[in-house]
Design a protein around this motif. Structure first.
Motif, PDB file in Angstrom:
ATOM      1  N   PHE A   4       0.824  -1.214   0.000  1.00 12.06           N
ATOM      2  CA  PHE A   4       0.000   0.000   0.000  1.00 12.06           C
ATOM      3  C   PHE A   4       0.856   1.262   0.000  1.00 12.06           C
ATOM      4  O   PHE A   4       0.532   2.242  -0.660  1.00 12.06           O
ATOM      5  CB  PHE A   4      -0.963  -0.029   1.200  1.00 12.06           C
ATOM      6  N   LEU A  88       0.398  -4.261 -12.272  1.00 13.84           N
ATOM      7  CA  LEU A  88       1.854  -4.426 -12.349  1.00 13.84           C
ATOM      8  C   LEU A  88       2.280  -5.608 -11.484  1.00 13.84           C
ATOM      9  O   LEU A  88       1.927  -5.683 -10.309  1.00 13.84           O
ATOM     10  CB  LEU A  88       2.508  -3.130 -11.838  1.00 13.84           C
ATOM     11  N   LEU A 116      -4.024   8.230 -14.534  1.00 16.67           N
ATOM     12  CA  LEU A 116      -3.945   6.877 -13.973  1.00 16.67           C
ATOM     13  C   LEU A 116      -5.010   6.794 -12.891  1.00 16.67           C
ATOM     14  O   LEU A 116      -4.963   7.552 -11.920  1.00 16.67           O
ATOM     15  CB  LEU A 116      -2.556   6.635 -13.387  1.00 16.67           C
ATOM     16  N   GLY A 118      -6.292   3.718 -11.425  1.00 16.98           N
ATOM     17  CA  GLY A 118      -6.377   2.523 -10.612  1.00 16.98           C
ATOM     18  C   GLY A 118      -5.452   1.452 -11.125  1.00 16.98           C
ATOM     19  O   GLY A 118      -4.716   1.660 -12.093  1.00 16.98           O
ATOM     20  N   GLY A 119      -5.489   0.295 -10.464  1.00 16.27           N
ATOM     21  CA  GLY A 119      -4.632  -0.797 -10.898  1.00 16.27           C
ATOM     22  C   GLY A 119      -4.553  -1.879  -9.859  1.00 16.27           C
ATOM     23  O   GLY A 119      -5.428  -1.992  -8.984  1.00 16.27           O
TER      24      GLY A 119
HETATM   25  P1  ADP Z   1      -8.060  -4.112  -3.872  1.00 14.68           P
HETATM   26  O1  ADP Z   1      -7.515  -4.873  -2.725  1.00 14.68           O
HETATM   27  O2  ADP Z   1      -9.439  -3.601  -3.716  1.00 14.68           O
HETATM   28  O3  ADP Z   1      -7.773  -4.785  -5.188  1.00 14.68           O
HETATM   29  P2  ADP Z   1      -5.626  -2.730  -3.899  1.00 14.68           P
HETATM   30  O4  ADP Z   1      -5.142  -2.793  -2.514  1.00 14.68           O
HETATM   31  O5  ADP Z   1      -5.101  -3.708  -4.889  1.00 14.68           O
HETATM   32  O6  ADP Z   1      -7.201  -2.762  -3.897  1.00 14.68           O
HETATM   33  O7  ADP Z   1      -5.351  -1.280  -4.465  1.00 14.68           O
HETATM   34  C1  ADP Z   1      -5.623  -0.131  -3.688  1.00 14.68           C
HETATM   35  C2  ADP Z   1      -5.870   1.018  -4.612  1.00 14.68           C
HETATM   36  O8  ADP Z   1      -4.703   1.312  -5.340  1.00 14.68           O
HETATM   37  C3  ADP Z   1      -6.971   0.771  -5.644  1.00 14.68           C
HETATM   38  O9  ADP Z   1      -7.679   1.978  -5.836  1.00 14.68           O
HETATM   39  C4  ADP Z   1      -6.218   0.389  -6.883  1.00 14.68           C
HETATM   40  O10 ADP Z   1      -6.935   0.738  -8.036  1.00 14.68           O
HETATM   41  C5  ADP Z   1      -4.947   1.202  -6.728  1.00 14.68           C
HETATM   42  N1  ADP Z   1      -3.745   0.569  -7.322  1.00 14.68           N
HETATM   43  C6  ADP Z   1      -3.161  -0.597  -6.984  1.00 14.68           C
HETATM   44  N2  ADP Z   1      -2.050  -0.825  -7.709  1.00 14.68           N
HETATM   45  C7  ADP Z   1      -1.940   0.216  -8.554  1.00 14.68           C
HETATM   46  C8  ADP Z   1      -1.019   0.565  -9.571  1.00 14.68           C
HETATM   47  N3  ADP Z   1       0.030  -0.210  -9.907  1.00 14.68           N
HETATM   48  N4  ADP Z   1      -1.232   1.711 -10.249  1.00 14.68           N
HETATM   49  C9  ADP Z   1      -2.290   2.491  -9.957  1.00 14.68           C
HETATM   50  N5  ADP Z   1      -3.170   2.238  -9.013  1.00 14.68           N
HETATM   51  C10 ADP Z   1      -3.020   1.100  -8.307  1.00 14.68           C
END
Ligand code: ADP
Ligand code: MG
Length: 317
Positions: A4, A88, A116, A118-119
């Motif tokens: 995170f 990623l 950007l 999300g991801g």
């Molecule tokens: P979840 O557990 O709900 O999948 P994550 O903990 O994976 O959420 O991601 C937390 C937040 O960070 C989300 O809003 C997600 O879209 C964003 N996020 C995660 N990895 C990336 C990344 N490589 N680039 C951009 N946003 C990301």
């Protein structure tokens, strides 16, 4: 640094601002506003280490290219870029690598006014999946399916340089300046987002050239249920490909992938107007042939003979 913190430091902090992002990175989903009268276009690309790039490339270039490849698909649909998500997968936490990667990503986003939003970040063999979202006026759709017999076939830019760069990857004895020019084409392709509006106005069908002109034009032919005939001596082959491939440059340019130029068709009644605009604005598009009813891919050679051409290109399986 945990997952995170990594997201916060390298991705959340750097996102390009857009008014139409209601909620961006940080929640379970992003929330985006599609303007009235606009249609949403979505396209996804995966890049895998040792297949699409080499793991020892500068992380800046890997990120930059990943976005460009995605943008090229949108450009082929005549859609303007708006939002991106990034999944990623990293083998390890490497702060320097992530710094370079996020810098490449930031520059790519800023250059094309892309946010950007999300991801996902996971541990495993190095790869990335980008999903790009773009907008175009609702109603007219430029796809692969709209080519008609008689339409003129155009291609943007020059072909074969990226494939030539790949061919030279393990040849240290090649002229350094030439190799650098070719690597620039491989590492920093410029997607033809500048052609979006013109495709909307003029193109009956379009595709981006990622697997090689022959294979990609063949996709237009199959989707449109037509054939295509290309003029052997009209292909805009990159000068260094002509230099190094000599007699084989036509085949090399037809089969070479990774150029991210566009191939599109224009109805005969629009040809003159398109050519005028092409010259006026310096769009660097070249007429290379014509769509025909008879199926298949054909080439007219300088001696006047017409022969079938195998539509081979890069294929994963
Ligand atoms: P979840 O557990 O709900 O999948 P994550 O903990 O994976 O959420 O991601 C937390 C937040 O960070 C989300 O809003 C997600 O879209 C964003 N996020 C995660 N990895 C990336 C990344 N490589 N680039 C951009 N946003 C990301
Ligand atoms: Mg997640």
């Amino acid at each position: 640094m945990n997952e995170f913190e990594l997201i916060d430091v390298f991705f959340k902090s750097m996102t390009h601002h857009r008014e139409d992002v209601i909620l961006g990175i940080g929640d379970d989903a992003s929330c985006l506003r599609v303007p009235d009268g606009m249609a949403l276009f979505v396209s996804c690309d995966t890049l895998v280490a040792d297949v699409h790039f080499l793991p020892d490339w500068d992380a800046y270039d890997i990120a930059f290219k990943a976005v460009m490849v995605n943008l090229s698909d949108l450009a082929a649909m005549g859609a303007k870029p708006a939002w991106l998500t990034l999944a990623l997968t990293l083998p390890e936490f490497n702060s320097d690598w992530l710094m370079r990667y996020s810098q490449g990503l930031r520059d790519a986003l800023d250059r094309f006014n892309l946010a950007l939003v999300g991801g996902d970040t996971t541990k495993g063999p190095l790869s990335m999946t980008l999903t790009i979202h773009g907008l175009a006026p609702e109603g007219r759709l430029v796809g692969r399916h709209g080519a008609n017999p008689g339409d003129k076939i155009f291609v943007s830019g020059e072909l074969g340089a990226a494939a030539q760069a790949v061919a030279f990857l393990n040849q240290p004895d090649v002229d350094g300046a030439h190799q650098q020019r070719l690597m620039e084409k491989l590492l920093h392709p410029v997607p033809r987002v500048d052609l979006c509006d013109h495709l909307q106005q003029f193109a009956t069908a379009a595709i981006d050239i990622s697997d090689g002109l022959g294979a990609d034009l063949n996709h237009i032919c199959q989707a449109s249920q037509v054939g295509a005939c290309l003029a052997f001596d009209q292909l805009p082959i990159h000068p260094l490909v002509r230099h190094y491939q000599a007699a084989h440059s036509f085949d090399f340019a037809m089969k070479g992938g990774d150029d991210y130029e566009l191939c599109f068709t224009v109805a005969p009644q629009d040809e003159v107007q398109f050519l005028e605009m092409n010259a006026q604005l310096g769009l660097n598009c070249t007429k290379i042939g014509q769509i025909q009813a008879h199926p298949g891919l054909w080439v007219t050679y300088p001696d006047g003979r017409v022969r079938a051409y195998p539509p081979e290109g890069y294929a994963h399986f």
